[in-house]
Every structure is written in C-alpha cells, then in structure tokens.
Design a protein around this motif. Sequence first.
Motif, PDB file in Angstrom:
ATOM      1  N   UNK A 204       0.825  -1.214   0.000  1.00 30.64           N
ATOM      2  CA  UNK A 204       0.000   0.000   0.000  1.00 30.64           C
ATOM      3  C   UNK A 204       0.861   1.267   0.000  1.00 30.64           C
ATOM      4  N   UNK A 205       1.974   1.207   0.710  1.00 27.15           N
ATOM      5  CA  UNK A 205       2.930   2.320   0.651  1.00 27.15           C
ATOM      6  C   UNK A 205       3.376   2.509  -0.810  1.00 27.15           C
ATOM      7  N   UNK A 206       3.693   1.389  -1.462  1.00 31.84           N
ATOM      8  CA  UNK A 206       4.157   1.437  -2.858  1.00 31.84           C
ATOM      9  C   UNK A 206       3.098   2.014  -3.781  1.00 31.84           C
ATOM     10  N   UNK A 207       1.866   1.624  -3.545  1.00 31.74           N
ATOM     11  CA  UNK A 207       0.772   2.112  -4.372  1.00 31.74           C
ATOM     12  C   UNK A 207       0.659   3.641  -4.239  1.00 31.74           C
ATOM     13  N   UNK A 208       0.790   4.141  -3.010  1.00 32.04           N
ATOM     14  CA  UNK A 208       0.744   5.600  -2.798  1.00 32.04           C
ATOM     15  C   UNK A 208       1.941   6.292  -3.447  1.00 32.04           C
ATOM     16  N   UNK A 209       3.115   5.658  -3.356  1.00 35.85           N
ATOM     17  CA  UNK A 209       4.300   6.265  -3.983  1.00 35.85           C
ATOM     18  C   UNK A 209       4.107   6.330  -5.502  1.00 35.85           C
ATOM     19  N   UNK A 210       3.543   5.260  -6.059  1.00 38.98           N
ATOM     20  CA  UNK A 210       3.301   5.237  -7.500  1.00 38.98           C
ATOM     21  C   UNK A 210       2.323   6.315  -7.924  1.00 38.98           C
ATOM     22  N   UNK A 211       1.283   6.489  -7.110  1.00 41.64           N
ATOM     23  CA  UNK A 211       0.303   7.541  -7.402  1.00 41.64           C
ATOM     24  C   UNK A 211       0.993   8.906  -7.357  1.00 41.64           C
ATOM     25  N   UNK A 212       1.764   9.135  -6.305  1.00 40.01           N
ATOM     26  CA  UNK A 212       2.528  10.383  -6.193  1.00 40.01           C
ATOM     27  C   UNK A 212       3.422  10.572  -7.420  1.00 40.01           C
ATOM     28  N   UNK A 213       4.102   9.494  -7.817  1.00 43.16           N
ATOM     29  CA  UNK A 213       5.021   9.580  -8.953  1.00 43.16           C
ATOM     30  C   UNK A 213       4.273   9.968 -10.229  1.00 43.16           C
ATOM     31  N   UNK A 214       3.095   9.366 -10.432  1.00 35.10           N
ATOM     32  CA  UNK A 214       2.340   9.655 -11.661  1.00 35.10           C
ATOM     33  C   UNK A 214       1.781  11.081 -11.645  1.00 35.10           C
ATOM     34  N   UNK A 215       1.304  11.548 -10.484  1.00 31.16           N
ATOM     35  CA  UNK A 215       0.800  12.932 -10.439  1.00 31.16           C
ATOM     36  C   UNK A 215       1.959  13.892 -10.715  1.00 31.16           C
ATOM     37  N   UNK A 216       3.134  13.584 -10.161  1.00 30.76           N
ATOM     38  CA  UNK A 216       4.303  14.435 -10.419  1.00 30.76           C
ATOM     39  C   UNK A 216       4.666  14.413 -11.909  1.00 30.76           C
ATOM     40  N   UNK A 217       4.550  13.237 -12.532  1.00 32.37           N
ATOM     41  CA  UNK A 217       4.791  13.140 -13.977  1.00 32.37           C
ATOM     42  C   UNK A 217       3.771  13.989 -14.739  1.00 32.37           C
ATOM     43  N   UNK A 218       2.541  13.966 -14.283  1.00 35.26           N
ATOM     44  CA  UNK A 218       1.495  14.779 -14.919  1.00 35.26           C
ATOM     45  C   UNK A 218       1.774  16.273 -14.713  1.00 35.26           C
ATOM     46  N   UNK A 219       2.315  16.631 -13.533  1.00 36.96           N
ATOM     47  CA  UNK A 219       2.669  18.034 -13.278  1.00 36.96           C
ATOM     48  C   UNK A 219       3.806  18.476 -14.209  1.00 36.96           C
ATOM     49  N   UNK A 220       4.755  17.560 -14.420  1.00 40.96           N
ATOM     50  CA  UNK A 220       5.864  17.867 -15.336  1.00 40.96           C
ATOM     51  C   UNK A 220       5.336  18.048 -16.760  1.00 40.96           C
ATOM     52  N   UNK A 221       4.384  17.202 -17.130  1.00 39.22           N
ATOM     53  CA  UNK A 221       3.783  17.354 -18.457  1.00 39.22           C
ATOM     54  C   UNK A 221       3.084  18.705 -18.572  1.00 39.22           C
ATOM     55  N   UNK A 222       2.491  19.143 -17.475  1.00 40.12           N
ATOM     56  CA  UNK A 222       1.710  20.390 -17.442  1.00 40.12           C
ATOM     57  C   UNK A 222       2.601  21.622 -17.540  1.00 40.12           C
ATOM     58  N   UNK A 223       3.746  21.593 -16.827  1.00 42.91           N
ATOM     59  CA  UNK A 223       4.531  22.833 -16.748  1.00 42.91           C
ATOM     60  C   UNK A 223       6.017  22.645 -17.050  1.00 42.91           C
ATOM     61  N   UNK A 224       6.429  21.420 -17.402  1.00 39.04           N
ATOM     62  CA  UNK A 224       7.861  21.163 -17.566  1.00 39.04           C
ATOM     63  C   UNK A 224       8.416  21.633 -18.901  1.00 39.04           C
ATOM     64  N   UNK A 225       9.746  21.628 -18.972  1.00 43.87           N
ATOM     65  CA  UNK A 225      10.457  22.027 -20.189  1.00 43.87           C
ATOM     66  C   UNK A 225      10.898  20.747 -20.913  1.00 43.87           C
ATOM     67  N   UNK A 226      10.392  20.548 -22.121  1.00 39.92           N
ATOM     68  CA  UNK A 226      10.634  19.275 -22.803  1.00 39.92           C
ATOM     69  C   UNK A 226      12.129  19.009 -23.028  1.00 39.92           C
ATOM     70  N   UNK A 227      12.916  20.084 -23.119  1.00 45.90           N
ATOM     71  CA  UNK A 227      14.370  19.873 -23.304  1.00 45.90           C
ATOM     72  C   UNK A 227      14.973  19.228 -22.065  1.00 45.90           C
ATOM     73  N   UNK A 228      14.508  19.618 -20.896  1.00 40.01           N
ATOM     74  CA  UNK A 228      15.013  19.033 -19.647  1.00 40.01           C
ATOM     75  C   UNK A 228      14.407  17.644 -19.424  1.00 40.01           C
ATOM     76  N   UNK A 229      13.127  17.536 -19.721  1.00 36.23           N
ATOM     77  CA  UNK A 229      12.395  16.291 -19.432  1.00 36.23           C
ATOM     78  C   UNK A 229      12.811  15.153 -20.365  1.00 36.23           C
TER      79      UNK A 229
END
Length: 290
Positions: A204-229
């Motif tokens: 369950x800890x892992x599941x929460x970490x994965x969710x956090x990781x995916x939301x962070x990935x979505x945040x990067x997609x939202x505001x990140x710089x494709x050259x860095x990403x």
Amino acid sequence: MEKKLNKIAKDTNFFLKNFLKKQNSSELIPAIKYGLFPGGKKIRSKILIDIGSLLFIDYKTLIAIGAAVECIHAYSLIHDDLPCMDDDKIRRGKPSTHIKFGESTAVLAGNSLQTMACEILAGPNLKINEKKKVNLIKKLSECSGHLGIAGGQYLDLSYEKKKISKKKIIEMEKKKTGKLFSFCCAVPAIIKNKDKKEIKFFEEIGSSIGLLFQIADDLIDYKGDSKIVGKKTGKDQKKGKATLISLLGHDNAVKYCDKIILDINRKIVKYGENSKYIQETLNYILHRDK
Ligand code: IPE
Ligand code: IPE
Ligand code: MG
Ligand code: MG
Ligand code: MG
C-alpha cells in the motif's frame, strides 16, 4: 539525490549489460538495448533500495531485482509511445524505439523485455531461495499484467476525452504506475519472510508512492520544459488525458501530493532512522524537473 541515482543507474546498467552479454545474440538486441540504455532515472530501483534499507537487505540482491523492474518499466515505456497508445516520438531525449526501429520491432523488443525480467529473477544472478524467487516472479507478473500496468494503461486510454471521477483517476494511476512501485516496496518484506499483513502494508505504501510519482509526472507534463524532461510536454491536455490536474487544477493536485507524502512519512517512521532515505526520495519525486 542525483549522485545516489547515478550510482544506482551505473550499477543497474552494469548488471543488465552483463546479463545481455551472456545471452545468445538476436536481431532484437539492438532495439532492446536502445529501450534500456541510456537514460532512465532508476527511481523504482531507488525505492527498492530505500525500503530495502528498512529491513537490511543486501545491496547486490536489490540491484538484481531492480534490474528486472527496470526491464518491465522500459517495456512499458516502449509500448506507451506506440502510435496505438500515446503516439509519442521522443523518449529519454531521443527518438522513441518505434521511430528508430519500426513498430513491429518495438512491440517485440517490449515483449522480450517483459519476459527478460522473469529470466533475471529466475536466474543464478539472484541469490535467494527458490520459493522466494517464485513468489517474486508471481508478484511481478501480477503487477505487470491486466491487474497492473497493462490494465491501467487500458483505462488510461479509454478515459481520454471523458469526464472521469477522482476515484476512478486514482484507481487508474495506481494500476498503470502504482503496481510496479508496490512490487518494489513488497520485495524486502517478501525476502525477509514477513507475514501477509506486513507485505500488504508495504504494497500500500508502494501504491501511494506510484500515485505520487504519476501525479508528479502529470505536473511535469503540465509545466515542464521538454528539453530538460527528454520527452514532449503539454501532451496530456492535447490528448484529453484524465488526470488529477485536469480535474482539480494544478494547485489542488500539488496539495494532494503533499498529503500523500505526509501520510507515507507518518506510516514509515516506525521503521527507525533509515526511514529518512525514503522521505528524501519522496520529496525528490514531487519536486524533480524531469
Ligand atoms: C515515466 O517514468 C513514465 C511514468 C510511469 C510516469 P520515469 O519518469 O521513471 O521514466 P525514466 O525511466 O526516468 O525515463
Ligand atoms: C505512462 O504514463 C505510464 C506507464 C505505465 C508507462 P505516461 O503516458 O504519462 O508516461 P509518459 O509521460 O509518456 O512518460
Ligand atoms: Mg500513457
Ligand atoms: Mg505516455
Ligand atoms: Mg506523462
């Protein structure tokens, strides 16, 4: 953190290169290697090592299992980029595998990586007893198939351009991304013969970490710089992906991530001093720019 990740990446890639060297050659090897090297932050392996440190698991064992996880992860990225999936042409700062080698080769390289993960866990490089190996192979297979990555990817695609509830988005992200993290977190408990309840706690800890990781990935997609990403950004909105950002907005999605981190830290602190490693990785996951 970058230094630690680089060391894990170096050790994991060394393991994988040696593993591939010992196999007979085939026409798919170039595409397999292209999907595996270079690049990849090796966050899943870092989580494996962080959780492993709570239960004092040997580093070499964790690197071997992390290598298997990275094979599954690389396969999922190769397939995720295919025209019938997200149709993305850039991955890890270079043309996606299907752009470089063609679609059929990319599909087959992905399939090969998936089974290679099981070969690694079953093989002599991983020095744990056979019963535990079977357990790990079973768990990793479950996390990769229709109850895990594949099932979650199905939902991700079927939710495009639809209004989807928060509960359903979370369920989808926990499947497509969370399950592999669940596996990483369960591994140390499985190796140490912990009871079902403790294994579930770590899953369950892992599941929460994965969710956090995916939301962070979505945040990067939202505001990140494709050259860095190293991959295109702004693509989720274009495709009409159902994410917590599209549903709740950027700020609420960040607040939700803060809550996830607090919650995990609260649960893990009972494992003592070494819980600081997982805490630093969680902060990195949320605040990374790639
Ligand atoms: C990207 O994963 C795909 C998701 C599951 C969100 P990573 O961000 O871990 O990809 P690499 O391995 O570092 O390229
Ligand atoms: C991919 O999620 C999740 C996987 C299981 C592969 P995304 O589609 O958001 O990953 P990126 O942004 O293409 O790396
Ligand atoms: Mg996708
Ligand atoms: Mg994608
Ligand atoms: Mg993404």
